[in-house]
Design a protein around this motif. Structure first.
Motif, PDB file in Angstrom:
ATOM      1  N   ASP A  69      50.827  65.314  37.510  1.00 53.92           N
ATOM      2  CA  ASP A  69      50.480  66.097  36.318  1.00 53.92           C
ATOM      3  C   ASP A  69      50.267  67.565  36.659  1.00 53.92           C
ATOM      4  OD1 ASP A  69      50.687  63.959  34.664  1.00 53.92           O
ATOM      5  OD2 ASP A  69      48.539  63.547  34.535  1.00 53.92           O
ATOM      6  N   LEU A  70      49.626  67.828  37.790  1.00 58.88           N
ATOM      7  CA  LEU A  70      49.410  69.217  38.195  1.00 58.88           C
ATOM      8  C   LEU A  70      50.735  69.936  38.401  1.00 58.88           C
ATOM      9  CD1 LEU A  70      46.414  68.838  40.676  1.00 58.88           C
ATOM     10  CD2 LEU A  70      46.396  70.079  38.509  1.00 58.88           C
ATOM     11  N   GLU A  71      51.686  69.231  38.997  1.00 57.32           N
ATOM     12  CA  GLU A  71      52.994  69.851  39.213  1.00 57.32           C
ATOM     13  C   GLU A  71      53.740  70.031  37.897  1.00 57.32           C
ATOM     14  OE1 GLU A  71      57.131  69.054  41.727  1.00 57.32           O
ATOM     15  OE2 GLU A  71      55.424  67.683  41.915  1.00 57.32           O
ATOM     16  N   ARG A  72      53.700  68.986  37.048  1.00 57.88           N
ATOM     17  CA  ARG A  72      54.430  69.048  35.787  1.00 57.88           C
ATOM     18  C   ARG A  72      53.820  70.055  34.819  1.00 57.88           C
ATOM     19  NH1 ARG A  72      54.573  64.059  34.980  1.00 57.88           N
ATOM     20  NH2 ARG A  72      52.625  63.837  33.826  1.00 57.88           N
ATOM     21  N   ASN A  73      52.485  70.162  34.835  1.00 56.52           N
ATOM     22  CA  ASN A  73      51.788  71.025  33.881  1.00 56.52           C
ATOM     23  C   ASN A  73      51.376  72.363  34.476  1.00 56.52           C
ATOM     24  OD1 ASN A  73      51.941  68.966  31.948  1.00 56.52           O
ATOM     25  ND2 ASN A  73      50.057  68.023  32.706  1.00 56.52           N
ATOM     26  N   ARG A  74      51.972  72.705  35.600  1.00 53.92           N
ATOM     27  CA  ARG A  74      51.728  74.006  36.231  1.00 53.92           C
ATOM     28  C   ARG A  74      50.240  74.264  36.460  1.00 53.92           C
ATOM     29  NH1 ARG A  74      55.370  77.982  32.629  1.00 53.92           N
ATOM     30  NH2 ARG A  74      54.613  76.601  30.981  1.00 53.92           N
ATOM     31  N   GLY A  75      49.611  73.318  37.170  1.00 51.38           N
ATOM     32  CA  GLY A  75      48.231  73.503  37.592  1.00 51.38           C
ATOM     33  C   GLY A  75      47.177  73.036  36.615  1.00 51.38           C
ATOM     34  N   VAL A  76      47.571  72.408  35.508  1.00 50.01           N
ATOM     35  CA  VAL A  76      46.606  71.942  34.503  1.00 50.01           C
ATOM     36  C   VAL A  76      46.510  70.425  34.569  1.00 50.01           C
ATOM     37  CG1 VAL A  76      46.043  71.836  32.049  1.00 50.01           C
ATOM     38  CG2 VAL A  76      47.105  73.888  33.004  1.00 50.01           C
ATOM     39  N   TYR A  77      45.272  69.917  34.625  1.00 50.65           N
ATOM     40  CA  TYR A  77      45.066  68.464  34.668  1.00 50.65           C
ATOM     41  C   TYR A  77      43.792  68.119  33.907  1.00 50.65           C
ATOM     42  CZ  TYR A  77      44.078  63.765  36.388  1.00 50.65           C
ATOM     43  OH  TYR A  77      43.805  62.428  36.463  1.00 50.65           O
ATOM     44  N   TYR A  78      43.888  67.100  33.061  1.00 51.55           N
ATOM     45  CA  TYR A  78      42.704  66.623  32.337  1.00 51.55           C
ATOM     46  C   TYR A  78      42.876  65.139  32.051  1.00 51.55           C
ATOM     47  CZ  TYR A  78      39.085  66.034  28.790  1.00 51.55           C
ATOM     48  OH  TYR A  78      37.987  65.600  28.086  1.00 51.55           O
ATOM     49  N   SER A  79      41.931  64.331  32.502  1.00 56.24           N
ATOM     50  CA  SER A  79      41.967  62.885  32.268  1.00 56.24           C
ATOM     51  C   SER A  79      40.541  62.390  32.122  1.00 56.24           C
ATOM     52  CB  SER A  79      42.668  62.168  33.430  1.00 56.24           C
ATOM     53  OG  SER A  79      42.640  60.762  33.238  1.00 56.24           O
ATOM     54  N   GLU A  80      40.222  61.832  30.970  1.00 50.99           N
ATOM     55  CA  GLU A  80      38.875  61.336  30.709  1.00 50.99           C
ATOM     56  C   GLU A  80      38.949  60.099  29.817  1.00 50.99           C
ATOM     57  OE1 GLU A  80      35.939  62.139  31.770  1.00 50.99           O
ATOM     58  OE2 GLU A  80      36.457  63.940  32.911  1.00 50.99           O
ATOM     59  N   GLN A  81      37.948  59.236  29.951  1.00 50.51           N
ATOM     60  CA  GLN A  81      37.782  58.120  29.026  1.00 50.51           C
ATOM     61  C   GLN A  81      36.788  58.553  27.952  1.00 50.51           C
ATOM     62  OE1 GLN A  81      36.909  54.313  30.693  1.00 50.51           O
ATOM     63  NE2 GLN A  81      38.830  54.183  31.803  1.00 50.51           N
ATOM     64  N   LEU A  82      37.258  58.619  26.712  1.00 46.38           N
ATOM     65  CA  LEU A  82      36.456  59.128  25.610  1.00 46.38           C
ATOM     66  C   LEU A  82      36.379  58.101  24.482  1.00 46.38           C
ATOM     67  CD1 LEU A  82      38.003  62.717  25.499  1.00 46.38           C
ATOM     68  CD2 LEU A  82      35.842  62.057  26.568  1.00 46.38           C
ATOM     69  N   GLU A 124      48.795  62.946  26.067  1.00 49.55           N
ATOM     70  CA  GLU A 124      48.913  61.530  25.722  1.00 49.55           C
ATOM     71  C   GLU A 124      47.535  60.923  25.525  1.00 49.55           C
ATOM     72  OE1 GLU A 124      51.740  58.389  27.615  1.00 49.55           O
ATOM     73  OE2 GLU A 124      49.793  58.094  28.581  1.00 49.55           O
ATOM     74  N   ILE A 125      47.423  60.079  24.498  1.00 48.71           N
ATOM     75  CA  ILE A 125      46.202  59.311  24.250  1.00 48.71           C
ATOM     76  C   ILE A 125      46.577  57.840  24.358  1.00 48.71           C
ATOM     77  CG2 ILE A 125      44.379  58.777  22.598  1.00 48.71           C
ATOM     78  CD1 ILE A 125      44.910  61.476  21.291  1.00 48.71           C
ATOM     79  N   SER A 126      45.875  57.099  25.202  1.00 46.89           N
ATOM     80  CA  SER A 126      46.210  55.690  25.400  1.00 46.89           C
ATOM     81  C   SER A 126      44.964  54.829  25.300  1.00 46.89           C
ATOM     82  CB  SER A 126      46.875  55.478  26.767  1.00 46.89           C
ATOM     83  OG  SER A 126      45.990  55.843  27.814  1.00 46.89           O
ATOM     84  N   VAL A 127      45.185  53.539  25.032  1.00 48.01           N
ATOM     85  CA  VAL A 127      44.109  52.548  24.962  1.00 48.01           C
ATOM     86  C   VAL A 127      44.316  51.589  26.133  1.00 48.01           C
ATOM     87  CG1 VAL A 127      42.982  50.779  23.569  1.00 48.01           C
ATOM     88  CG2 VAL A 127      44.073  52.741  22.456  1.00 48.01           C
ATOM     89  N   PRO A 128      43.508  51.689  27.198  1.00 47.48           N
ATOM     90  CA  PRO A 128      43.731  50.853  28.385  1.00 47.48           C
ATOM     91  C   PRO A 128      43.750  49.360  28.082  1.00 47.48           C
ATOM     92  CG  PRO A 128      42.144  52.595  28.866  1.00 47.48           C
ATOM     93  CD  PRO A 128      42.382  52.622  27.384  1.00 47.48           C
ATOM     94  N   ALA A 129      42.943  48.920  27.125  1.00 50.65           N
ATOM     95  CA  ALA A 129      42.838  47.486  26.851  1.00 50.65           C
ATOM     96  C   ALA A 129      44.134  46.910  26.302  1.00 50.65           C
ATOM     97  CB  ALA A 129      41.691  47.218  25.882  1.00 50.65           C
ATOM     98  N   THR A 130      44.893  47.716  25.554  1.00 48.55           N
ATOM     99  CA  THR A 130      46.117  47.215  24.925  1.00 48.55           C
ATOM    100  C   THR A 130      47.381  47.849  25.481  1.00 48.55           C
ATOM    101  OG1 THR A 130      46.039  48.887  23.164  1.00 48.55           O
ATOM    102  CG2 THR A 130      44.834  46.825  22.798  1.00 48.55           C
ATOM    103  N   GLY A 131      47.238  48.993  26.152  1.00 42.98           N
ATOM    104  CA  GLY A 131      48.414  49.698  26.641  1.00 42.98           C
ATOM    105  C   GLY A 131      49.081  50.567  25.590  1.00 42.98           C
ATOM    106  N   ALA A 132      48.555  50.558  24.361  1.00 43.76           N
ATOM    107  CA  ALA A 132      49.127  51.385  23.298  1.00 43.76           C
ATOM    108  C   ALA A 132      48.904  52.858  23.620  1.00 43.76           C
ATOM    109  CB  ALA A 132      48.484  51.032  21.957  1.00 43.76           C
ATOM    110  N   ALA A 133      49.880  53.692  23.265  1.00 43.89           N
ATOM    111  CA  ALA A 133      49.775  55.118  23.565  1.00 43.89           C
ATOM    112  C   ALA A 133      50.475  55.922  22.488  1.00 43.89           C
ATOM    113  CB  ALA A 133      50.375  55.434  24.931  1.00 43.89           C
ATOM    114  N   THR A 134      50.002  57.134  22.270  1.00 43.74           N
ATOM    115  CA  THR A 134      50.644  58.077  21.376  1.00 43.74           C
ATOM    116  C   THR A 134      50.396  59.467  21.934  1.00 43.74           C
ATOM    117  OG1 THR A 134      50.897  58.786  19.073  1.00 43.74           O
ATOM    118  CG2 THR A 134      48.652  58.362  19.845  1.00 43.74           C
ATOM    119  N   HIS A 135      50.847  60.491  21.234  1.00 45.71           N
ATOM    120  CA  HIS A 135      50.668  61.861  21.696  1.00 45.71           C
ATOM    121  C   HIS A 135      50.007  62.695  20.604  1.00 45.71           C
ATOM    122  CE1 HIS A 135      53.583  60.373  24.588  1.00 45.71           C
ATOM    123  NE2 HIS A 135      53.242  61.369  25.373  1.00 45.71           N
ATOM    124  N   ALA A 136      49.299  63.713  21.017  1.00 46.67           N
ATOM    125  CA  ALA A 136      48.591  64.574  20.080  1.00 46.67           C
ATOM    126  C   ALA A 136      48.577  65.994  20.616  1.00 46.67           C
ATOM    127  CB  ALA A 136      47.162  64.075  19.864  1.00 46.67           C
TER     128      ALA A 136
END
Length: 310
Positions: A69-82, A124-136
Motif C-alpha cells: 500500500d505504501l508503494e501503491r499510494n506513494r507513502g500513504v497507509y491507513y488500516s484500522e478496525q472501526l 476499501e471498506i471490508s467486513v472481515p467476518a463475511t469478506g464483503a468489501a466496497t469502496h468509498a
C-alpha cells in the motif's frame, strides 16, 4: 487370653490394610491431579504458541500489505478496525455524490495528511467476518473515535456492464439510459457487490464511463427456444443462438426471477437442470461453453431452476 490376642491382631492387620489402601488412594488421586494440571498447562502453552504463531503470520501479512500500500499510494497507509455508524453528513450538506462518502475519526487525519497529493482519497471498506468489501471516498474526519460514518444505501472507470437481475426491470423501466445516469450521478465509486455492478472497483470522478446493459439478444425465429421454469411455476422464455454461451441461460433465469414481497432473492449458487435425460448445469465455466456444446442445441429446450439445499 490367646483368643483376645488373635482378635486384636486381626483387627490391627485390618486397620493397617485399610490405612494402606487409603494412603495409596490418596497418592493415586494426587498423581492424577498433578497429571491433569500438567496436561492443562501443556494445552495452555500449546494454545499460546498457536496464538503467537497466528499473530506472527497475521503481522507478516499486514506488513506485506502495508509495504504494498505504501508503494501503491506513494507513502500513504491507513488500516484500522472501526465500528460502522450511520452518517447523514453528506446528505445534510446537499452533496449529490453522497452514496459512498465516509467519515473517519479525527485520529485518521495524521495518517492521511499526505494523501492530498494523490488526488481523491478513495479506500476499501471490508467486513472481515463475511469478506464483503466496497469502496468509498473521504468526506471528512467528523466520526467519533473508533467509528466510521457511512451513508445509507480505485482505478478510473472506463467501462461497466450492467445486468438486470429482476424481471420487473424489463416491465417497469422504460428509459434505461436515464436510470443509469440518475444513479451514477449520486456516486463517486462503484464496486462489485453494490446495487450497480461494474468491474471490481472504479472511480467515477472526471471520467467518461461507457456503460452497457447486458441484455440478451432477441431472435424472432430460428435458434433455440429456451424455456426456464422457476420454483413458483412461472416461466421465462427466450430464443437464443445455439452458439450463445450457457451463461446466457443463467442470465435469463436471473432476469426472469420474480421476488415476491418477503421472499429471498435468487441465491447465487442456483443450478439449472434438464430432465430428459437429467443433466445439471452449474454457473462455473458456463461462459466458456455454448448451448449446443452443453447439449441444449435443439429447437426447443426446457430447464428447471434448482435452488441449493440448506
Amino acid at each position: 487370653m490367646e483368643l483376645d490376642l488373635d482378635r486384636a491382631a486381626r483387627r490391627f492387620a485390618k486397620d493397617t490394610s485399610a490405612r494402606a489402601k487409603e494412603a495409596a488412594s490418596k497418592r493415586e488421586k494426587l498423581r492424577a491431579e498433578r497429571e491433569a494440571t500438567r496436561a492443562i498447562a501443556a494445552r495452555r502453552e500449546a494454545a499460546k504458541a498457536a496464538e503467537e504463531a497466528a499473530a506472527a503470520a497475521a503481522a507478516a501479512v499486514e506488513a506485506e500489505h502495508r509495504a504494498a500500500d505504501l508503494e501503491r499510494n506513494r507513502g500513504v497507509y491507513y488500516s484500522e478496525q472501526l465500528r460502522p455508524i450511520l452518517s447523514r453528513a453528506a446528505e445534510e450538506r446537499g452533496i449529490v455524490r453522497r452514496c459512498d462518502k465516509a467519515q473517519l475519526p479525527p485520529s485518521a487525519a495524521a495518517s492521511l495528511s499526505d494523501a492530498s497529493h494523490n488526488g481523491v482519497a478513495a479506500f476499501e471498506i471490508s467486513v472481515p467476518a463475511t469478506g464483503a468489501a466496497t469502496h468509498a471516498t473521504l468526506l471528512d474526519f467528523g466520526a467519533p473515535e473508533g467509528a466510521i460514518g457511512l451513508p445509507e444505501p480505485l482505478l478510473r472507470g472506463s467501462f461497466a456492464r450492467f445486468q438486470p437481475v429482476e424481471q420487473r426491470f424489463r416491465l417497469e423501466v422504460e428509459d434505461v439510459k436515464a436510470l443509469l445516469e440518475s444513479e451514477l450521478m449520486r456516486r463517486t465509486t462503484l464496486s462489485v457487490g453494490d446495487t450497480i455492478l461494474p468491474e471490481p472497483a472504479v472511480s467515477l470522478i472526471d471520467t467518461d464511463l461507457e456503460a452497457d446493459t447486458s441484455l440478451l439478444p432477441l431472435l424472432s425465429a430460428g435458434g433455440v427456444l429456451l424455456s426456464i421454469r422457476c420454483p413458483d411455476g412461472s416461466r421465462c422464455v427466450r430464443r437464443l443462438e445455439p452458439d450463445a454461451p450457457l451463461e446466457a441461460a443463467f442470465l435469463l433465469a436471473e432476469a426472469g426471477w420474480v421476488e415476491q414481497p418477503g421472499t429471498a432473492p435468487l441465491p447465487p449458487a442456483f443450478k439449472l437442470a434438464a430432465q430428459f435425460p437429467r443433466r445439471v448445469f452449474a454457473r462455473d465455466g458456463a461462459a466458456a461453453v455454448s448451448l449446443a456444446a452443453a447439449g441444449l442445441g435443439g429447437a426447443q429446450e426446457a430447464l428447471l431452476i434448482e435452488l441449493p439445499s440448506e
